[in-house]
Motif scaffolding. Structure first.
Motif, mmCIF file in Angstrom:
data_model
loop_
_atom_site.group_PDB
_atom_site.id
_atom_site.type_symbol
_atom_site.label_atom_id
_atom_site.label_comp_id
_atom_site.label_asym_id
_atom_site.label_seq_id
_atom_site.Cartn_x
_atom_site.Cartn_y
_atom_site.Cartn_z
ATOM 1 N N ILE A 184 0.854 -1.184 0.000
ATOM 2 C CA ILE A 184 0.000 0.000 0.000
ATOM 3 C C ILE A 184 0.891 1.235 0.000
ATOM 4 O O ILE A 184 1.657 1.465 0.943
ATOM 5 C CB ILE A 184 -0.930 0.031 1.223
ATOM 6 N N GLY A 185 0.813 2.036 -1.044
ATOM 7 C CA GLY A 185 1.624 3.242 -1.132
ATOM 8 C C GLY A 185 2.145 3.450 -2.534
ATOM 9 O O GLY A 185 2.109 2.534 -3.371
ATOM 10 N N SER A 186 2.631 4.666 -2.800
ATOM 11 C CA SER A 186 3.153 4.957 -4.134
ATOM 12 C C SER A 186 4.397 5.833 -4.077
ATOM 13 O O SER A 186 4.828 6.367 -5.093
ATOM 14 C CB SER A 186 2.081 5.675 -4.970
ATOM 15 N N GLY A 187 4.983 5.989 -2.889
ATOM 16 C CA GLY A 187 6.165 6.824 -2.743
ATOM 17 C C GLY A 187 7.450 6.049 -2.945
ATOM 18 O O GLY A 187 7.455 4.930 -3.469
ATOM 19 N N ALA A 188 8.557 6.644 -2.489
ATOM 20 C CA ALA A 188 9.876 6.053 -2.714
ATOM 21 C C ALA A 188 9.992 4.659 -2.110
ATOM 22 O O ALA A 188 10.596 3.766 -2.712
ATOM 23 C CB ALA A 188 10.942 6.978 -2.127
ATOM 24 N N THR A 189 9.432 4.445 -0.918
ATOM 25 C CA THR A 189 9.526 3.132 -0.285
ATOM 26 C C THR A 189 8.769 2.082 -1.086
ATOM 27 O O THR A 189 9.269 0.970 -1.312
ATOM 28 C CB THR A 189 8.980 3.197 1.151
ATOM 29 N N ALA A 190 7.559 2.423 -1.530
ATOM 30 C CA ALA A 190 6.751 1.465 -2.284
ATOM 31 C C ALA A 190 7.413 1.084 -3.602
ATOM 32 O O ALA A 190 7.481 -0.105 -3.946
ATOM 33 C CB ALA A 190 5.357 2.043 -2.541
ATOM 34 N N VAL A 191 7.912 2.068 -4.353
ATOM 35 C CA VAL A 191 8.498 1.751 -5.663
ATOM 36 C C VAL A 191 9.823 1.016 -5.504
ATOM 37 O O VAL A 191 10.303 0.380 -6.451
ATOM 38 C CB VAL A 191 8.672 3.008 -6.543
ATOM 39 N N THR A 192 10.436 1.097 -4.319
ATOM 40 C CA THR A 192 11.627 0.294 -4.030
ATOM 41 C C THR A 192 11.241 -1.140 -3.690
ATOM 42 O O THR A 192 11.844 -2.104 -4.167
ATOM 43 C CB THR A 192 12.421 0.902 -2.863
ATOM 44 N N TYR A 288 -1.196 16.246 -9.515
ATOM 45 C CA TYR A 288 -0.429 17.431 -9.132
ATOM 46 C C TYR A 288 0.737 17.610 -10.106
ATOM 47 O O TYR A 288 1.065 16.709 -10.886
ATOM 48 C CB TYR A 288 0.082 17.306 -7.693
ATOM 49 N N ASP A 289 1.376 18.763 -10.061
ATOM 50 C CA ASP A 289 2.488 19.048 -10.961
ATOM 51 C C ASP A 289 3.775 18.387 -10.480
ATOM 52 O O ASP A 289 3.933 18.106 -9.282
ATOM 53 C CB ASP A 289 2.717 20.563 -11.073
ATOM 54 N N PRO A 290 4.711 18.151 -11.406
ATOM 55 C CA PRO A 290 6.012 17.597 -11.007
ATOM 56 C C PRO A 290 6.682 18.464 -9.940
ATOM 57 O O PRO A 290 6.677 19.685 -10.032
ATOM 58 C CB PRO A 290 6.811 17.611 -12.313
ATOM 59 N N TRP A 291 7.194 17.804 -8.946
ATOM 60 C CA TRP A 291 7.912 18.408 -7.821
ATOM 61 C C TRP A 291 7.014 19.140 -6.836
ATOM 62 O O TRP A 291 7.512 19.807 -5.931
ATOM 63 C CB TRP A 291 9.077 19.289 -8.263
ATOM 64 N N ASP A 292 5.682 19.046 -6.981
ATOM 65 C CA ASP A 292 4.839 19.401 -5.838
ATOM 66 C C ASP A 292 5.104 18.398 -4.722
ATOM 67 O O ASP A 292 4.974 18.712 -3.538
ATOM 68 C CB ASP A 292 3.351 19.364 -6.213
ATOM 69 N N GLN A 293 5.440 17.169 -5.126
ATOM 70 C CA GLN A 293 5.968 16.146 -4.242
ATOM 71 C C GLN A 293 7.253 15.624 -4.871
ATOM 72 O O GLN A 293 7.515 15.836 -6.060
ATOM 73 C CB GLN A 293 4.966 15.011 -4.047
ATOM 74 N N ARG A 294 8.080 14.944 -4.074
ATOM 75 C CA ARG A 294 9.338 14.417 -4.604
ATOM 76 C C ARG A 294 9.082 13.437 -5.740
ATOM 77 O O ARG A 294 8.135 12.634 -5.684
ATOM 78 C CB ARG A 294 10.130 13.700 -3.508
ATOM 79 N N LEU A 295 9.931 13.496 -6.760
ATOM 80 C CA LEU A 295 9.890 12.488 -7.813
ATOM 81 C C LEU A 295 10.441 11.180 -7.259
ATOM 82 O O LEU A 295 11.366 11.172 -6.447
ATOM 83 C CB LEU A 295 10.726 12.919 -9.006
ATOM 84 N N CYS A 296 9.893 10.061 -7.708
ATOM 85 C CA CYS A 296 10.403 8.745 -7.327
ATOM 86 C C CYS A 296 11.381 8.271 -8.392
ATOM 87 O O CYS A 296 11.047 8.235 -9.580
ATOM 88 C CB CYS A 296 9.260 7.739 -7.188
ATOM 89 N N ASN A 390 13.987 18.898 -2.295
ATOM 90 C CA ASN A 390 13.948 18.811 -3.757
ATOM 91 C C ASN A 390 15.277 18.371 -4.347
ATOM 92 O O ASN A 390 15.489 18.458 -5.551
ATOM 93 C CB ASN A 390 13.538 20.162 -4.357
ATOM 94 N N ALA A 391 16.183 17.925 -3.506
ATOM 95 C CA ALA A 391 17.501 17.478 -3.968
ATOM 96 C C ALA A 391 18.072 16.577 -2.870
ATOM 97 O O ALA A 391 17.385 16.237 -1.898
ATOM 98 C CB ALA A 391 18.413 18.676 -4.233
ATOM 99 N N SER A 392 19.328 16.204 -3.017
ATOM 100 C CA SER A 392 19.960 15.340 -2.031
ATOM 101 C C SER A 392 20.000 15.999 -0.654
ATOM 102 O O SER A 392 20.369 17.165 -0.511
ATOM 103 C CB SER A 392 21.386 15.015 -2.484
#
Length: 496
Positions: A184-192, A288-296, A390-392
Motif C-alpha cells: 500500500i503506497g506509491s512513494g519512494a519506499t513502495a516503488v523500491t 499534481y504538478d512535477p515536484w509538488d511532491q518528490r519524484l520517485c 527537492n535534492a539530495s
C-alpha cells in the motif's frame, strides 16, 4: 561529580551528524565535541531501515559528503553500502571515539548568564539520566520519528489472517516466497519494495490511492565510470557531483516554471518502459504538478521491468475494507494477499522530539522563525540540520555544518559568546517546508515558520545557498551577537 562540558554537542549519528563531526575535526581542530545517538549504532536512516531493496533515492555523488568521494560503482546505492560509507567516514576522520550510543536527548535549556546549554539525555540501555553542558548545540536527528512510521487504520484490518508489515519495522524472518503481496503506497519506499519483493513472491500489487511521478536512472553513472578511468578519485568526484547538482537543479526549476512540459516528458519516458496498452493515464498520471511532491527514482527501471514481466501490477483505487484473505477496493475489485505492506509514510518529529527552553522559557517551535533554514529566532547557539526536499539531503546538511564552523570561527575572532537569530520585523507566516507530500502537510502546524525574504527564507536551491552559506556575510539583520564582556556583566547581575 561535575557536569561534563564540551564546546559542541551533536545530536544524531546519521549522515548529518557524522558530517557535522567531520567538519569539526577537519576545520576546527581542538574543538571538543560529542555525538549523542539514541540507538546502538551509527548510520541513522541507513541503519534503521532494513526492508528489501532499501536504497538511496538520490545519487551518491550528491548524497555523499563533499569532502569524501564516493568510490563504489553504483551511484544509486543500497542501504548497507551507504551505512558502510558512513562508518568508514567516521573512522577515517577520527569521529568514532566521540560517539556515545544509547543516549536519547530529552531536553536542552539555554542559560544566558552562563552562555551554555544544559542537555538532559536518557540512557536507552540502562534508563539512567545523563546531563551535559555545551556552548553550541547542533541537532542532526533528521525530521521524522525513528520509533514509529505513519500507519493509518484500515476498515476491517483485524479480520485479515495474513501478515501486516510496516517497512520501518521489517521482520528479519519474514518469508514472502511464493506468496501474494500487496504494497500500500506509491512513494519512494513502495516503488523500491515492489520490484525487490517481486523477485521471490508469487505476485506483488502496488495499491496506490494517488499515482506518483516515477523516473528511471542508471544505477551506474556513465560519466563517473569514464572519469574514474582517466582521473584520480578526488579529481573526478567534484566533476560528477556538480554535473548531478546542475542536472537536478535544472529539472526542478523547469518543473516549477514549465510543469506541463515536464509532465509530458516524464509521461513519454514512462510509456517507453511499459508494455503496449498499459493504463498509463490511470496508474502514472498524478493530479499534481512535477515536484509538488518528490519524484520517485527507480534504478535501471526495475519497477517498470517487474511490470513488463508480469511479476508486479498496480491498482489505483481506495480501500473499502480488509477481508480475511486480502483487500476489497471501492471499485469492487478484490486483491488476494498473504502479506500486506503498509508503505504509508513517515511521522515528522522535529528536533528529535526534545524540548527546548531559553532562560527558563519554553521554546514553541511553531512560534519561531527559521533563519537560513538552520537556526531559530530567539534561540542562541543552536542549529537544526534539515536537508533539501527537492535534492539530495546531504547537499544542504554539508552547507549547514560548514556554516556552523564559519560561525564559530567568527564568534571566536570577535569575542562573541552567543549568536541569536531574530524574527523579521514584518513577521513571517510561510510554511517551513514547501512540499505537498502528506507527511509534510500533516506536520506543518508543529514546525517553525519561514519569512518572505532572505535570511529568513530557505531557497531550496543549492547554487544560491552555496553563495549564501559559504561566502555570505555572517552579520546581517537576522542575527545578533553577545560579546563576552556583556555576558560576564549579565552573569554578575544574576549572581547579585
Amino acid at each position: 561529580m561535575p557536569t561534563e562540558h564540551v564546546d559542541v554537542l551533536v545530536v544524531g549519528a546519521g549522515l548529518s551528524g557524522i558530517g557535522a563531526a567531520c567538519h569539526l575535526e577537519k576545520d576546527r581542530p581542538g574543538t571538543s565535541y560529542l555525538v549523542l545517538e539514541s540507538r546502538a549504532a551509527l548510520g541513522g536512516t541507513w541503519d534503521l531501515f532494513r526492508y528489501p531493496g532499501i536504497r538511496s533515492d538520490s545519487d551518491m555523488f550528491t548524497l555523499g559528503y563533499s569532502f569524501r568521494p564516493w568510490d563504489e560503482a553504483k551511484s544509486i546505492a543500497d542501504g548497507p553500502a551507504i551505512r558502510r560509507y558512513i562508518e568508514e567516514t567516521a573512522r577515517e576522520y577520527g569521529v568514532t571515539d566521540n560517539i556515545r550510543y544509547h543516549h536519547r536527548v530529552l531536553s536542552a535549556e539555554w542559560s544566558t548568564p552562563n552562555s551554555r546549554w544544559t542537555v538532559t539525555a536518557e540512557r536507552t540501555d540502562t534508563g539512567q539520566t545523563v546531563r551535559l553542558t555545551c556552548s553550541w548545540l547542533s541537532v542532526c536527528s533528521g525530521y521524522y520519528r525513528y520509533d514509529e512510521g505513519f500507519r493509518p487504520r484500515f476498515e476491517g484490518e483485524e479480520r485479515f489472517r495474513g501478515e501486516l508489515v510496516h517497512p520501518q519495522h521489517w521482520p528479519e524472518d519474514l518469508d514472502i516466497t511464493g506468496k501474494k503481496v500487496v504494497v500500500i503506497g506509491s512513494g519512494a519506499t513502495a516503488v523500491t519494495l515492489v520490484p525487490n519483493l517481486a523477485e521471490q513472491a508469487e505476485h506483488v500489487t502496488m495499491l496506490q490511492r494517488t499515482p506518483s511521478y516515477v523516473m528511471s536512472l542508471p544505477s551506474r553513472d556513465p560519466l563517473a565510470q569514464w572519469l574514474r578511468a582517466k582521473l584520480p578519485a578526488r579529481a573526478a568526484y567534484p566533476i560528477v557531483r556538480w554535473k548531478n547538482v546542475l542536472t537536478s537543479t535544472a529539472l526542478y526549476q523547469l518543473s516549477r516554471r514549465r510543469p506541463a512540459m515536464v509532465r509530458k516528458l516524464i509521461r513519454r519516458l514512462t510509456e517507453k518502459q511499459l508494455p503496449a496498452g498499459f493504463a498509463v493515464s490511470t496508474h502514472f498520471n498524478p493530479p499534481y504538478d512535477p515536484w509538488d511532491q518528490r519524484l520517485c527514482l527507480v534504478p535501471d527501471g526495475d519497477l517498470f521491468r517487474a511490470l513488463r514481466q508480469g511479476r508486479a501490477s498496480i491498482a489505483t483505487d481506495r480501500i473499502r475494507t480488509f477481508t480475511e484473505d486480502g483487500i476489497e477496493l471501492e471499485s469492487g475489485e478484490h486483491l488476494a494477499a498473504d502479506v500486506v505492506v503498509t508503505a504509508t509514510g513517515l511521522n515528522l518529529l522535529p528536533a528529535g522530539g526534545m524540548t527546548l527552553a531559553v532562560d527558563g522559557e519554553p521554546v514553541e517551535l511553531p512560534e519561531t522563525v527559521s533563519y537560513k533554514g538552520m537556526m531559530l529566532s530567539g534561540v542562541p547557539n543552536f542549529a537544526m540540520v534539515i536537508g533539501y526536499t527537492n535534492a539530495s539531503w546531504t547537499l544542504k546538511a554539508d552547507l549547514v555544518n560548514g556554516y556552523v564552523v564559519r560561525l564559530l570561527d567568527h564568534m571566536d575572532a570577535h569575542g562573541y559568546v552567543s549568536a541569536t537569530p531574530v524574527a523579521p520585523p514584518e513577521g513571517a507566516d510561510a510554511p517551513f517546508l514547501d512540499l505537498a507530500a502528506g507527511y509534510v502537510q500533516r506536520s506543518l502546524a508543529g514546525l517553525p515558520k519561514q519569512g518572505g525574504r532572505a535570511p529568513w527564507r530557505l531557497h531550496q536551491n543549492y547554487l544560491r545557498d552555496v553563495a549564501l552559506m559559504r561566502r555570505g556575510s555572517l552579520e546581517d539583520e537576522g542575527m545578533t551577537f553577545q560579546p563576552r564582556a556583556l555576558a560576564g556583566a549579565v552573569a554578575e547581575r544574576t549572581m547579585a
